[in-house]
Design a protein around this motif. Structure first.
Motif, PDB file in Angstrom:
ATOM      1  N   TYR A   1       0.853  -1.184   0.000  1.00  0.00           N
ATOM      2  CA  TYR A   1       0.000   0.000   0.000  1.00  0.00           C
ATOM      3  C   TYR A   1       0.889   1.233   0.000  1.00  0.00           C
ATOM      4  O   TYR A   1       2.049   1.182   0.426  1.00  0.00           O
ATOM      5  CB  TYR A   1      -0.906   0.009   1.237  1.00  0.00           C
ATOM      6  CG  TYR A   1      -1.869  -1.153   1.259  1.00  0.00           C
ATOM      7  CD1 TYR A   1      -3.049  -1.119   0.517  1.00  0.00           C
ATOM      8  CD2 TYR A   1      -1.591  -2.286   2.014  1.00  0.00           C
ATOM      9  CE1 TYR A   1      -3.926  -2.190   0.527  1.00  0.00           C
ATOM     10  CE2 TYR A   1      -2.465  -3.364   2.036  1.00  0.00           C
ATOM     11  CZ  TYR A   1      -3.626  -3.309   1.288  1.00  0.00           C
ATOM     12  OH  TYR A   1      -4.490  -4.369   1.290  1.00  0.00           O
ATOM     13  N   GLN A   2       0.335   2.352  -0.446  1.00  0.00           N
ATOM     14  CA  GLN A   2       1.121   3.581  -0.460  1.00  0.00           C
ATOM     15  C   GLN A   2       1.655   3.915   0.924  1.00  0.00           C
ATOM     16  O   GLN A   2       2.770   4.405   1.052  1.00  0.00           O
ATOM     17  CB  GLN A   2       0.288   4.733  -1.027  1.00  0.00           C
ATOM     18  CG  GLN A   2       0.032   4.601  -2.510  1.00  0.00           C
ATOM     19  CD  GLN A   2      -0.655   5.799  -3.111  1.00  0.00           C
ATOM     20  OE1 GLN A   2      -0.527   6.914  -2.617  1.00  0.00           O
ATOM     21  NE2 GLN A   2      -1.375   5.581  -4.200  1.00  0.00           N
ATOM     22  N   LYS A   3       0.888   3.615   1.958  1.00  0.00           N
ATOM     23  CA  LYS A   3       1.335   3.916   3.328  1.00  0.00           C
ATOM     24  C   LYS A   3       2.551   3.080   3.738  1.00  0.00           C
ATOM     25  O   LYS A   3       3.262   3.424   4.682  1.00  0.00           O
ATOM     26  CB  LYS A   3       0.193   3.710   4.326  1.00  0.00           C
ATOM     27  CG  LYS A   3      -0.269   2.275   4.469  1.00  0.00           C
ATOM     28  CD  LYS A   3      -1.364   2.152   5.520  1.00  0.00           C
ATOM     29  CE  LYS A   3      -1.859   0.741   5.684  1.00  0.00           C
ATOM     30  NZ  LYS A   3      -0.873  -0.234   6.080  1.00  0.00           N
ATOM     31  N   ASP A   4       2.815   1.977   3.011  1.00  0.00           N
ATOM     32  CA  ASP A   4       3.968   1.121   3.308  1.00  0.00           C
ATOM     33  C   ASP A   4       5.273   1.701   2.781  1.00  0.00           C
ATOM     34  O   ASP A   4       6.352   1.248   3.170  1.00  0.00           O
ATOM     35  CB  ASP A   4       3.773  -0.267   2.694  1.00  0.00           C
ATOM     36  CG  ASP A   4       2.560  -0.995   3.227  1.00  0.00           C
ATOM     37  OD1 ASP A   4       2.227  -0.808   4.416  1.00  0.00           O
ATOM     38  OD2 ASP A   4       1.937  -1.749   2.448  1.00  0.00           O
ATOM     39  N   LEU A   5       5.183   2.677   1.889  1.00  0.00           N
ATOM     40  CA  LEU A   5       6.371   3.247   1.256  1.00  0.00           C
ATOM     41  C   LEU A   5       6.930   4.383   2.095  1.00  0.00           C
ATOM     42  O   LEU A   5       6.205   5.284   2.510  1.00  0.00           O
ATOM     43  CB  LEU A   5       6.034   3.777  -0.134  1.00  0.00           C
ATOM     44  CG  LEU A   5       5.541   2.750  -1.144  1.00  0.00           C
ATOM     45  CD1 LEU A   5       5.073   3.461  -2.404  1.00  0.00           C
ATOM     46  CD2 LEU A   5       6.619   1.744  -1.468  1.00  0.00           C
ATOM     47  N   ARG A   6       8.227   4.354   2.312  1.00  0.00           N
ATOM     48  CA  ARG A   6       8.905   5.444   3.026  1.00  0.00           C
ATOM     49  C   ARG A   6       9.594   6.322   1.986  1.00  0.00           C
ATOM     50  O   ARG A   6      10.434   5.844   1.216  1.00  0.00           O
ATOM     51  CB  ARG A   6       9.927   4.854   3.998  1.00  0.00           C
ATOM     52  CG  ARG A   6      10.861   5.876   4.601  1.00  0.00           C
ATOM     53  CD  ARG A   6      10.585   6.065   6.066  1.00  0.00           C
ATOM     54  NE  ARG A   6      11.406   7.109   6.603  1.00  0.00           N
ATOM     55  CZ  ARG A   6      12.245   6.965   7.609  1.00  0.00           C
ATOM     56  NH1 ARG A   6      12.358   5.797   8.200  1.00  0.00           N
ATOM     57  NH2 ARG A   6      12.940   7.977   8.061  1.00  0.00           N
ATOM     58  N   PHE A   7       9.212   7.587   1.940  1.00  0.00           N
ATOM     59  CA  PHE A   7       9.824   8.516   1.001  1.00  0.00           C
ATOM     60  C   PHE A   7      11.254   8.799   1.427  1.00  0.00           C
ATOM     61  O   PHE A   7      11.524   9.096   2.591  1.00  0.00           O
ATOM     62  CB  PHE A   7       9.021   9.821   0.946  1.00  0.00           C
ATOM     63  CG  PHE A   7       9.639  10.869   0.078  1.00  0.00           C
ATOM     64  CD1 PHE A   7       9.594  10.765  -1.297  1.00  0.00           C
ATOM     65  CD2 PHE A   7      10.287  11.953   0.646  1.00  0.00           C
ATOM     66  CE1 PHE A   7      10.179  11.727  -2.108  1.00  0.00           C
ATOM     67  CE2 PHE A   7      10.871  12.923  -0.145  1.00  0.00           C
ATOM     68  CZ  PHE A   7      10.819  12.811  -1.527  1.00  0.00           C
ATOM     69  N   ILE A   8      12.183   8.709   0.479  1.00  0.00           N
ATOM     70  CA  ILE A   8      13.598   8.969   0.766  1.00  0.00           C
ATOM     71  C   ILE A   8      14.001  10.354   0.270  1.00  0.00           C
ATOM     72  O   ILE A   8      14.459  11.188   1.030  1.00  0.00           O
ATOM     73  CB  ILE A   8      14.507   7.904   0.103  1.00  0.00           C
ATOM     74  CG1 ILE A   8      14.124   6.488   0.537  1.00  0.00           C
ATOM     75  CG2 ILE A   8      15.984   8.190   0.405  1.00  0.00           C
ATOM     76  CD1 ILE A   8      14.332   6.188   1.988  1.00  0.00           C
ATOM     77  N   GLU A   9      13.834  10.593  -1.028  1.00  0.00           N
ATOM     78  CA  GLU A   9      14.232  11.879  -1.602  1.00  0.00           C
ATOM     79  C   GLU A   9      13.775  11.976  -3.048  1.00  0.00           C
ATOM     80  O   GLU A   9      13.355  10.990  -3.644  1.00  0.00           O
ATOM     81  CB  GLU A   9      15.747  12.071  -1.526  1.00  0.00           C
ATOM     82  CG  GLU A   9      16.541  11.115  -2.403  1.00  0.00           C
ATOM     83  CD  GLU A   9      18.051  11.296  -2.282  1.00  0.00           C
ATOM     84  OE1 GLU A   9      18.515  12.021  -1.389  1.00  0.00           O
ATOM     85  OE2 GLU A   9      18.763  10.700  -3.092  1.00  0.00           O
ATOM     86  N   ILE A  10      13.897  13.185  -3.593  1.00  0.00           N
ATOM     87  CA  ILE A  10      13.699  13.391  -5.022  1.00  0.00           C
ATOM     88  C   ILE A  10      15.078  13.661  -5.606  1.00  0.00           C
ATOM     89  O   ILE A  10      15.777  14.585  -5.193  1.00  0.00           O
ATOM     90  CB  ILE A  10      12.779  14.596  -5.323  1.00  0.00           C
ATOM     91  CG1 ILE A  10      11.388  14.371  -4.744  1.00  0.00           C
ATOM     92  CG2 ILE A  10      12.704  14.833  -6.835  1.00  0.00           C
ATOM     93  CD1 ILE A  10      10.460  15.575  -4.878  1.00  0.00           C
ATOM     94  N   TYR A  11      15.455  12.831  -6.555  1.00  0.00           N
ATOM     95  CA  TYR A  11      16.722  13.016  -7.253  1.00  0.00           C
ATOM     96  C   TYR A  11      16.427  13.696  -8.579  1.00  0.00           C
ATOM     97  O   TYR A  11      15.525  13.283  -9.309  1.00  0.00           O
ATOM     98  CB  TYR A  11      17.416  11.667  -7.478  1.00  0.00           C
ATOM     99  CG  TYR A  11      18.618  11.762  -8.375  1.00  0.00           C
ATOM    100  CD1 TYR A  11      19.774  12.404  -7.954  1.00  0.00           C
ATOM    101  CD2 TYR A  11      18.604  11.220  -9.655  1.00  0.00           C
ATOM    102  CE1 TYR A  11      20.882  12.512  -8.768  1.00  0.00           C
ATOM    103  CE2 TYR A  11      19.703  11.316 -10.488  1.00  0.00           C
ATOM    104  CZ  TYR A  11      20.840  11.960 -10.037  1.00  0.00           C
ATOM    105  OH  TYR A  11      21.940  12.068 -10.861  1.00  0.00           O
ATOM    106  N   VAL A  12      17.165  14.728  -8.891  1.00  0.00           N
ATOM    107  CA  VAL A  12      16.979  15.442 -10.151  1.00  0.00           C
ATOM    108  C   VAL A  12      18.014  14.936 -11.146  1.00  0.00           C
ATOM    109  O   VAL A  12      19.220  15.087 -10.935  1.00  0.00           O
ATOM    110  CB  VAL A  12      17.123  16.970  -9.955  1.00  0.00           C
ATOM    111  CG1 VAL A  12      16.944  17.693 -11.283  1.00  0.00           C
ATOM    112  CG2 VAL A  12      16.130  17.474  -8.919  1.00  0.00           C
TER     113      VAL A  12
END
Length: 174
Positions: free
Chosen positions: A90-101
């Motif tokens: 589920y989306q709630k299971d994902l841990r956001f790390i960063e946005i790489y450009v």
């Protein structure tokens, strides 16, 4: 045809929708998602790309995909895991790390990087054979050594970004 939304260099939507191939040819900014799948041993799951793939055939890499028009990076991450390896999260299971450009002429992308933990065994994954041929867990330290040696079997061999990223997630808890 895979349609993607186009963004400006500040990650603001332009309201334009374009075919993915055309967007790459024209160097248009777009979104991609990457998911680092990690087990409780802090090993990272890599996929070996199918030899039929246009980009990086037969190379080991992370789960990733383009964000389709109207979709979100998080929803894309969930979809890619399900499609490529049969992992339902589920989306709630994902841990956001960063946005790489990523700013190279053929691929200008804002890459949303997520982490998910699972204890599935390699044999439990259901592979999308058009996309990949194999999956395997690797220790973070092993991957970092291989990247530093510019291992040609990796999609990201010699890439300092991945060394920094893997060092960053060593101590993440979910």
């Amino acid at each position: 045809m895979e349609l993607i939304d186009i963004y400006d260099e500040n990650n603001k939507s332009t309201g334009t929708v374009m075919d993915r191939k055309e967007a790459h040819e024209k160097g248009m900014w777009h979104h991609e998602s990457v998911v680092i799948v990690m087990n409780d041993k802090n090993q990272i799951l890599l996929q070996k790309r199918s030899y039929k793939r246009h980009n990086y055939p037969g190379k080991w890499g992370l789960m990733a995909g383009h964000v389709m028009s109207g979709d979100t990076p998080k929803a894309t991450a969930v979809r890619e895991l399900k499609e490529e390896i049969g992992l339902h999260v589920y989306q709630k299971d994902l841990r956001f790390i960063e946005i790489y450009v990523k700013n190279v002429p053929s691929n200008r992308a804002f890459i949303y990087i997520y982490l998910v933990k699972t204890n599935k065994k390699v044999s439990d994954y259901i592979l999308q054979t058009e996309e990949l041929s194999e999956v395997k867990y690797y220790s973070i330290d092993n991957l970092i050594k291989r990247i530093k040696k510019k291992d040609k079997t990796l999609v990201f061999g010699g890439d300092q970004l991945h060394i920094d990223l893997f060092n960053l997630i060593k101590n993440f808890t979910i």
